[in-house]
Write a protein that holds these residues in place. Structure first.
Motif, PDB file in Angstrom:
ATOM      1  N   ASP A  98       0.862  -1.181   0.000  1.00  0.00           N
ATOM      2  CA  ASP A  98       0.000   0.000   0.000  1.00  0.00           C
ATOM      3  C   ASP A  98       0.898   1.231   0.000  1.00  0.00           C
ATOM      4  OD1 ASP A  98      -1.868   1.949   0.253  1.00  0.00           O
ATOM      5  OD2 ASP A  98      -2.881   1.098   1.993  1.00  0.00           O
ATOM      6  N   LYS A 110      -2.800   5.209   9.166  1.00  0.00           N
ATOM      7  CA  LYS A 110      -3.051   3.867   8.646  1.00  0.00           C
ATOM      8  C   LYS A 110      -4.489   3.433   8.882  1.00  0.00           C
ATOM      9  CE  LYS A 110      -1.285  -0.856   9.015  1.00  0.00           C
ATOM     10  NZ  LYS A 110      -0.310  -1.729   9.687  1.00  0.00           N
ATOM     11  N   GLU A 139      -7.076   2.295   5.960  1.00  0.00           N
ATOM     12  CA  GLU A 139      -7.595   0.932   5.909  1.00  0.00           C
ATOM     13  C   GLU A 139      -9.117   0.889   5.888  1.00  0.00           C
ATOM     14  OE1 GLU A 139      -5.875  -1.187   9.129  1.00  0.00           O
ATOM     15  OE2 GLU A 139      -3.956  -1.531   8.116  1.00  0.00           O
ATOM     16  N   TYR A 173     -10.605  -0.060   2.525  1.00  0.00           N
ATOM     17  CA  TYR A 173     -10.388  -1.391   1.983  1.00  0.00           C
ATOM     18  C   TYR A 173     -11.727  -2.133   1.878  1.00  0.00           C
ATOM     19  CZ  TYR A 173      -5.373  -0.887   3.003  1.00  0.00           C
ATOM     20  OH  TYR A 173      -4.067  -0.460   3.043  1.00  0.00           O
ATOM     21  N   ARG A 232      -6.892  -7.843   1.138  1.00  0.00           N
ATOM     22  CA  ARG A 232      -5.695  -7.859   1.969  1.00  0.00           C
ATOM     23  C   ARG A 232      -4.532  -7.323   1.145  1.00  0.00           C
ATOM     24  NH1 ARG A 232      -9.206  -8.412   4.764  1.00  0.00           N
ATOM     25  NH2 ARG A 232      -9.662  -9.938   6.400  1.00  0.00           N
TER      26      ARG A 232
END
Length: 1292
Positions: A737, A750, A754, A757, A762
């Motif tokens: 990433d 972070k 995330e 996502y 993953r």
């Protein structure tokens, strides 16, 4: 690219008429404002002290000296005195406070000129007889000589004529030039014959301009000791005034050439270096005064023409001289002189004194007049040079467009598409609209000032909105903020009776205390602006009311020191949509602040670009995010580079280097910000163009917002029209990433990233996830154009997924279509695939498809020799199908797949199959493939068992031997691992005697301390009660022995069990006593060693370590003897073999007294000893229980009490041992052992690296940490005893 901006023009009123010189006392006020300090005005006969009145700007005056014919004066900073020289030759020292006057020196022939060096260590006098006299600050003579004295022959110039026509071979032209006589120097008719002295900034040299009888007007250069160093080359028509640039490279003098008037620049050695043209004729407009600013940035030239006087301010950039400002003074109040301030921080302050006694203080600063769209304007006299850096980068002094005006331009200001130009005659030119830099002249409106504004010097002129301008006028310590209309005033025109001249006037004004030096207006602010005063550092917010009156709303920010530049910014918040605004300020000490909060020091320039604040330091460019005030990026630039402008829509930053040239860069942080905005709007085509242009990793397309990208796959494929771009995107995918790595500066934390996502996403599987998703969407395409466009990207996705066989089959299907177009297409597709995959690997993949046509098709594109691969393929064709596949898979090392094909070949290949299984260890796969072939399956089992036995895996080997029918081998394997249950079962199958087999297992089990299992064997298979009891007693299983003895009855308990138990108890008590004593000995010895180390720690305790023992230290420690040099430290012995390593570990853990690591050995021994003691809890518990049971069955009273007493004694001894151990754990395992700085009283939790941080390094703790690093990590912590409920409460 910088212009001179007038921050303020402060007007002070004095009663001193016809001043000649200004002396400024260097003591500044707390805010550094020059108007608040004491100054002195020198006239022809007086020296007057001025003290500023803060309210009205009128100065109090006091005459401190009345002397005739004052030539010059100097304020001496060291002694706080004034040195005055008169024409009669007197040099007097005046004390300003006491008015005491004393004589410094005297010149009997009179003094024409006096000049002190900048450091005031040397003073130079020019007498009326044209003698140069140099003295120290105490008026001791250094040197004296005539001005007309010539240089020695060694110092004279030698001119060999390099580059001149007379030295070149140019035929008749060269001959004529050689015969020409050199031009004679001529003297200006209007030369007054005055003498002028100028010093270099460091005080090492000074130059004297005078009229020589032989050469006319010239100058000579002397050093600070009065020695003549250089004479100027012969030059005609040079003027009287001379000024040496403080930085030391040039001396400036006015010169009239036949074709132009110019400022000639001479080098220190007197040679003419270059010149720049003046916009006037020296015969018509005389140069009266020339002076450089103290920072060497500005050259001021004072001229006089027909009663009016002007001051021209020049700067240099990229070897071009720009005329930045022209100050005009009319005949009514003539200019007396001007003076550059020499105080620190005021180098660009220009003091102008008028004949009437007015004192004007101009503060200049350099600023870039930039427009939001990348348009930059540069003032050069009557020319306004415009360049649009969003379209082209044009190096100065060139420009994209030039606007010519009849008057000199002093300042400009922008508003939307309107450009306002303020000229030296106080006219305003309005160009509207100015959207394109076309060659056609834009429409212009000229406004003349009304009577009030005609006599005001406007400062901080800015466009407020489409109707009004803002400007300031300072008088004393008060400032009027003027709201000026931009529309022509009809009433004013009618009053003046001038129908052709439109005028502008003050619509309203606001008076505030303090001197305003900066005004800032936001891009979208229609009714408010911000001003800053230099007295207190206040930044006021001022609003415009509906009636066009102005009001101070609040103090927006308070700075500790005033700023030279402020800028207002606003931006919309991403989440809430609300407006976020602030003030950016840059102080004169180069400290950058954002809403009063310090961002950085040593800042040379700044600029707002998009959502970022860009600023430069000496050799670095930084970016700060305006929302969270976080620095997100930094990069090195050329030393001294400054920001010109920045274009957010192009991610472009323009920098100007010290010599004036431009450099354009595209910072990654701006490019990423622009790409992020494009991706947010799903403009993938434009984003891809920017990414490729800036060479940014294409992974950011999906990493920016993975969830949104996954939902917009169809839009992405539709937007990207180029097939090559899709292939490039897929080929650059990587399992990372980039928003958390390479490009994390443009993204939040972070956790927030995330949240973008998908649920099944993953990062570790990103390549597979994205490639499979895009491939699925491309395979669903039905339109012909899309099918053709997606062929190569589909192949790329197969390669990223590792599906090379599918990629080849796709190409082969295209190949098999009967069409010339498809034939060429398949070749092109295969050629593209070969760019990504090695041809040899691709050949193997093709071979693995078992399609020889495809194999030949691929082989033709490789460098393989047909003589090599064709025979091999023909040989394979001759084999049966399954055996052919087996051979191909074996060749490709796909052994499991090859075994499956070999299993289908039948019984004829069993031998080869068994050898293949053994060779490649495919026993499990072989058993699976041949599970229906019983006999061959057993052979594989036996082969597998042999393999397992060679690997010492006897338990599994026994099972496989049994499956293979070899029971004897299975029995032997089970016997080796003492699996007595399987041994008995297998022995029964082999029809062996079970009692004999059982007895053969008892001894080995007892050797492995498996006494209970040995007892079970004897009890079940050997009918010998004595043997059973013997096994129990040998294993110290007294509880079970007492149980069996009671069941059997008789005297077994008294005859066998009790004596054995009592003997074991005595042995156990002795062992516990020895353990207790050994523990105390270890502990005492450890205390002694630690006391010795503590006493040595006060001195040099590191010298007792033997050099040879240093090899015992681990590679991770840095402790070494001071007797080792840095070069020999790494040349010691290394112990790579396990034997030598164990040997030196034993040496390290030696308990021999004198071992330098004895404390470490003791800690290791104590840890092992305490662990052993803790493991004896159950043993003591069971032994005491057995003693209690023996006491119950005793035949006499003494026996009963003696067993109880013995049990109680054993329990007390062991309990005392445990208490002693538990109470000593914290004493032995001190916090330092666990890696904490226990010596500093901070407890545990400090890592080894933290000893090396901070200004105060604890070297003693560091040394201990290095020693303790040799201990096993587990043993650096105190052992866990795991106390159980072992005592018996019935025992005292």
């Amino acid at each position: 690219m910088r212009n001179l901006k007038l921050q303020y023009c402060k007007e002070l009123t004095t009663d001193v008429n016809q001043p000649k010189q200004l002396l400024i006392q260097p003591i500044e006020t707390h805010n550094g404002e020059s108007g608040g300090s004491t100054s002195y005005v020198v006239t022809s006969n007086n020296i007057v002290r001025l003290e500023t009145e803060n309210s009205q700007g009128r100065c109090k005056t006091k005459i401190i000296a009345d002397l005739p014919d004052i030539v010059s004066a100097e304020y001496l900073q060291l002694d706080a005195q004034i040195c005055v020289a008169t024409g009669g030759g007197e040099v007097l020292i005046i004390q300003p406070d006491t008015l005491e006057t004393r004589e410094g020196t005297f010149c009997d022939v009179g003094i024409e000129c006096m000049s002190w060096s900048p450091n005031q260590e040397v003073v130079a006098f020019i007498t009326k007889t044209h003698n140069v006299v140099v003295m120290t600050c105490t008026y001791d003579l250094i040197a004296e000589q005539q001005l007309d004295q010539d240089l020695s022959k060694e110092q004279e110039f030698v001119n060999v004529g390099w580059g001149k026509k007379e030295t070149q071979f140019q035929g008749t032209a060269g001959k004529a030039a050689a015969k020409e006589k050199p031009e004679e120097t001529t003297l200006n008719d209007n030369d007054d014959g005055s003498v002028h002295v100028t010093w270099r900034g460091d005080g090492a040299y000074f130059a004297v301009s005078y009229v020589s009888a032989a050469r006319g007007r010239t100058f000579k250069v002397y050093d600070c000791e009065g020695k003549l160093q250089f004479s100027a080359e012969k030059c005609s028509q040079i003027r009287e005034n001379i000024a040496w640039r403080p930085s030391g490279n040039w001396l400036a003098m006015a010169q009239r050439l036949p074709n132009k008037s110019c400022i000639a620049l001479f080098e220190k050695n007197g040679l003419r270096h270059r010149d720049f043209t003046l916009p006037f004729d020296l015969d018509e407009e005389k140069v009266v005064q020339i002076k450089w600013s103290e920072g060497s940035d500005i050259l001021a030239i004072r001229t006089k023409k027909n009663g009016s006087q002007s001051i021209y301010l020049y700067t240099i950039g990229n070897y071009h001289w720009y005329l930045k400002q022209v100050l005009v003074y009319d005949e009514q109040d003539q200019l007396a002189f001007f003076h550059w301030d020499s105080r620190l921080g005021s180098e660009n302050d220009l003091h102008v004194c008028l004949e009437s006694g007015k004192h004007l203080i101009h503060r200049w600063t350099f600023a870039v007049d930039r427009y939001v769209r990348g348009l930059v304007a540069v003032i050069d006299g009557k020319r306004l040079c415009l360049s649009d850096f969003a379209k082209a980068v044009i190096p100065p002094p060139m420009s994209q467009r030039v606007i010519e005006i009849n008057d000199y331009i002093n300042s400009i200001t922008w508003h939307e598409s309107t450009l306002c130009v303020y000229t030296s005659d106080k006219s305003i030119y309005i160009y509207q609209p100015l959207q394109q830099l076309s060659q056609e002249p834009p429409p212009v409106i000229q406004l003349k000032p009304n009577k009030e504004l005609a006599h005001l010097q406007l400062s901080n002129l800015v466009n407020f909105n489409c109707d009004y301008l803002l400007a300031t006028k300072s008088v004393g310590n008060c400032t009027r903020i003027l709201l000026i209309n931009k529309e022509p005033d009809i009433e004013e025109e009618e009053d003046k009776g001038e129908a052709n001249d439109a005028v502008y006037k003050v619509h309203s004004s606001l008076k505030i205390n303090g001197t305003v030096n900066a005004i800032s207006i936001g891009a979208s602010a229609m009714d408010q602006f911000y001003v800053q005063t230099i007295q207190n550092g206040h930044c006021y917010e001022i609003s415009l009311k509906p009636d066009n009156s102005m009001k101070v709303e609040r103090n927006h920010a308070q700075l500790a020191q005033p700023a030279d530049q402020i800028e207002y910014f606003n931006l919309n918040s991403d989440s809430t949509g609300e407006l976020k605004a602030g003030i950016i300020s840059l102080r004169s000490q180069q400290s950058l602040h954002l809403d009063g909060r310090r961002i950085a020091d040593d800042v040379t320039s700044f600029c707002v670009v998009g959502n970022y604040l860009a600023y430069t330091q000496l050799n670095a460019l930084h970016f700060v995010h305006l929302r969270n005030r976080r620095q997100v990026s930094s990069r090195n630039i050329e030393r001294g580079g400054k920001l010109v402008t920045a274009i957010a829509s192009e991610a472009r930053v323009v920098l100007q280097m010290p010599r004036g040239n431009l450099e354009v860069i595209c910072p990654r942080v701006l490019a990423l910000d622009l790409v992020g905005a494009l991706l947010q709007r799903r403009q993938y085509q434009l984003a891809m163009q920017m990414l490729r242009k800036q060479r940014i990793n294409l992974n950011i397309i999906c990493d920016h917002n993975v969830k949104e990208f996954v939902a917009s796959i169809d839009i992405f494929l539709k937007e990207i029209k180029q097939s090559q771009w899709l292939c490039l995107f897929l080929s650059e995918l990587q399992n990372e990433d980039l928003t958390q790595g390479m490009y994390s500066s443009n993204y939040e934390g972070k956790e927030q990233q995330e949240s973008h996502y998908p649920d099944d996403y993953r990062v570790e599987n990103k390549v597979e996830y994205i490639s499979k998703l895009i491939c699925q969407h491309m395979e669903k395409a039905k339109a012909k154009d899309d099918v053709n466009r997606y062929r190569l990207p589909i192949i790329t996705s197969y390669v990223k997924l590792g599906h090379l066989e599918e990629a080849l089959l796709l190409i082969w299907r295209e190949k098999q279509r009967i069409s010339e177009e498809n034939l060429n297409l398949a070749d092109d597709m295969l050629k593209y695939l070969l760019y990504m995959v090695d041809v040899n690997d691709l050949y193997n993949v093709a071979l693995g498809t078992y399609d020889f046509g495809l194999v030949v098709f691929v082989a033709q594109k490789s460098q393989k020799d047909p003589k090599e691969f064709l025979p091999y393929l023909n040989e394979l064709k001759s084999l049966p199908l399954d055996y052919r596949k087996f051979k191909i898979d074996e060749h490709l090392k796909r052994y499991a797949k090859a075994l499956n094909h070999l299993a289908q070949c039948g019984e004829d290949y069993y031998t080869e199959a068994l050898e293949f299984i053994k060779k490649h260890g495919l026993y499990v796969q072989g058993l699976q493939c041949y599970r229906n072939q019983k006999e061959f399956h057993q052979q594989i089992c036996v082969a597998y068992a042999d393999h397992l036995r060679s690997q010492a895996k006897l338990e599994n080997a026994s099972l496989m031997y049994e499956r293979g029918g070899q029971l004897q081998q299975a029995l032997m394997s089970a016997r080796h691992i003492l699996d007595w249950q399987r041994v008995l079962v297998l022995a029964k199958l082999l029809k062996e005697s079970l009692p004999e087999v059982a007895m053969s297992m008892v001894g080995p089990l007892q050797q492995q301390s498996r006494h209970l299992e040995a007892y079970e064997l004897v009890k079940d298979y050997v009918q010998d009660r004595d043997k059973q009891m013997e096994v129990l007693l040998e294993g110290h299983l007294y509880g079970r022995a007492i149980f069996e003895a009671r069941l059997q009855g008789g005297n077994i308990l008294a005859d066998k069990v009790t004596p054995s138990l009592l003997a074991y108890v005595n042995q156990l008590q002795t062992s516990l006593e020895a353990d207790h004593q050994l523990f105390l000995d270890y502990k005492k010895r450890l205390q002694i060693i630690r006391q010795q180390q503590a006493s040595q720690g006060d001195g040099d305790g590191g010298g007792d370590v033997d050099i040879d023992e240093v090899d015992l230290l681990s590679d991770t420690t840095s402790m070494h003897s001071s007797r080792h040099s840095g070069s020999s430290r790494g040349t010691g012995k290394t112990f790579r073999s396990s034997k030598n390593r164990r040997k030196h570990e034993r040496k390290l853990l030696s308990l021999k007294p004198g071992n330098p690591f004895e404390d470490i050995a003791l800690i290791d021994a104590l840890h092992n000893h305490i662990t052993k003691i803790g493991q004896q809890q159950q043993v003591v518990h069971d032994t005491c229980k057995a003693l209690l049971q023996v006491a119950e069955d005793g035949s006499d009273g003494d026996g009963d009490y003696s067993a109880d007493i013995l049990a109680a004694s054993l329990q007390r001894e062991f309990n005392q041992l445990l208490l002693t151990v538990e109470s000593s754990l914290d004493e032995i395992w001190i916090p330092e052992l666990a890696g904490g700085n226990g010596g500093a009283g901070t407890g545990t939790g400090f890592s080894f690296a933290q000893h090396l941080t901070g200004p105060n390094v604890d070297y003693l703790a560091l040394k201990k940490e290095q020693r303790y690093a040799l201990i096993s990590p587990l043993k650096r912590f105190k052992p866990q005893l795991n106390i159980i409920d072992w005592p018996h409460d019935i025992l005292l």
